[in-house]
Design an enzyme around this catalytic site. Sequence first.
Site, PDB file in Angstrom:
ATOM      1  N   LYS A 187      55.219  39.031  -2.318  1.00 20.96           N
ATOM      2  CA  LYS A 187      55.083  38.351  -0.961  1.00 20.96           C
ATOM      3  C   LYS A 187      55.211  36.683  -1.068  1.00 20.96           C
ATOM      4  O   LYS A 187      55.868  35.927  -0.406  1.00 20.96           O
ATOM      5  CB  LYS A 187      53.923  38.463  -0.393  1.00 20.96           C
ATOM      6  CG  LYS A 187      53.718  39.788   0.408  1.00 20.96           C
ATOM      7  CD  LYS A 187      52.436  40.062   1.171  1.00 20.96           C
ATOM      8  CE  LYS A 187      52.248  41.620   1.613  1.00 20.96           C
ATOM      9  NZ  LYS A 187      50.942  41.980   2.140  1.00 20.96           N
TER      10      LYS A 187
ATOM     11  N   LYS B 293      60.068  50.944   0.147  1.00 25.09           N
ATOM     12  CA  LYS B 293      59.136  51.432   0.868  1.00 25.09           C
ATOM     13  C   LYS B 293      59.370  51.674   2.292  1.00 25.09           C
ATOM     14  O   LYS B 293      59.803  50.505   2.864  1.00 25.09           O
ATOM     15  CB  LYS B 293      57.868  50.906   0.670  1.00 25.09           C
ATOM     16  CG  LYS B 293      56.491  51.217   1.065  1.00 25.09           C
ATOM     17  CD  LYS B 293      55.491  50.395   0.757  1.00 25.09           C
ATOM     18  CE  LYS B 293      54.403  50.731   2.308  1.00 25.09           C
ATOM     19  NZ  LYS B 293      53.323  49.621   1.833  1.00 25.09           N
TER      20      LYS B 293
ATOM     21  N   LYS C  84      57.754  48.558   8.528  1.00 23.58           N
ATOM     22  CA  LYS C  84      58.283  48.435   9.990  1.00 23.58           C
ATOM     23  C   LYS C  84      58.955  47.134   9.638  1.00 23.58           C
ATOM     24  O   LYS C  84      59.904  47.105  10.557  1.00 23.58           O
ATOM     25  CB  LYS C  84      56.825  48.391  10.844  1.00 23.58           C
ATOM     26  CG  LYS C  84      57.032  47.350  11.916  1.00 23.58           C
ATOM     27  CD  LYS C  84      57.543  48.319  13.290  1.00 23.58           C
ATOM     28  CE  LYS C  84      57.217  47.437  14.483  1.00 23.58           C
ATOM     29  NZ  LYS C  84      58.235  47.827  15.579  1.00 23.58           N
TER      30      LYS C  84
END
Length: 334
Positions: free
Chosen positions: A111, A191, A194
């Site tokens: 991230k 993965k 959303k």
Amino acid sequence: MARVFSGIQPSGELHIGNYLGAVQNWVKLQMEHDCFICIVDYHAITQDYDAAALEARTLEMAVGLVAAGIDPERSVLFVQSHVPEHTELAWILTTVTPLGDLERMTQFKDKSQRQESILAGLLNYPVLQAADILLYRAGLVPVGEDQIQHLELVREIARKWNTRFAPGFFPEPQAQLTKARRIVGLDGLGKMSKSMGNTIGILEEPAAVFDRLKPAKTDPARVTKKDPGDPAKCNLYSLHQYFSPAATVEDVAQKCRTAGWGCLDCKRVLADSVVAHFAPAREKSRELRNAPERIRDILHAGAEKARAVATETMREVREKMGLLAAHMPSGVGR
Ligand code: TRP
């Protein structure tokens, strides 16, 4: 019986990856365990997010969870920021967490690579996660595979605090995975998530489910209908295994291997299976949407129950750490 704790981000849509990877496990576990299910909004704000949309997404996630079968009578369903003890314990736990351990976390490294300036909140994300779990002294944490490393760190943090202040106080929580430990997104790239737009929401309208599946990646060897495929190399075949009846799964595999039909035909069948599987959830979500106060009431009641446990843990934690008890004018408390 070990207490169960798990968390999910308020991404709005509860999708089939969340469901297969973790939420279906929660629904089962609540039958026999004391379960705490937390919508982790303080985790959600550690990355760029849309403040104008967060509230609606939090409520929508709660609707999804109840629709999926989380029973507010059996499980304590609540929003993280409604229980301030989460952040309180997180602060305390930062004082026993080595910086190097946080910097080593794969999710942090991934991230933070996408960010020009790395924020302390993102680094401390796993400490807040440790606080979530330890606040309830939970022993079992049903999560997806991507959380294994965080759970190892949570155990490490529990050990460090216990050793320093009170041996055995915090249990060292164990992760529990489902069979579907990692669900790949419809784009076949990574993965299901959303933010990647590669999902199917569990509450999606029937026609929309097929629309989602139409562009989904299948076995790359099947360029045209006439090319035989290998179900083992098709991400959608694994979804058939979770959602379609056994006879259909067999039929689908056979037709794939023998080029008996095209991928679009296969997707139509998968869409029907997914739609059928979540019919009760869609029905339940309609009820909840017709009475919007209901979901807020559920979350309010959940936060009260969570807080009763959380304040007691914090009282003991403060005491064991030598923090002076606050003075109570009426003489109640300590
Ligand atoms: N980090 C978890 C995820 O992204 C969410 C989470 C936060 C969580 N706190 C938790 C999961 C505590 C289990 C237990 O999926």
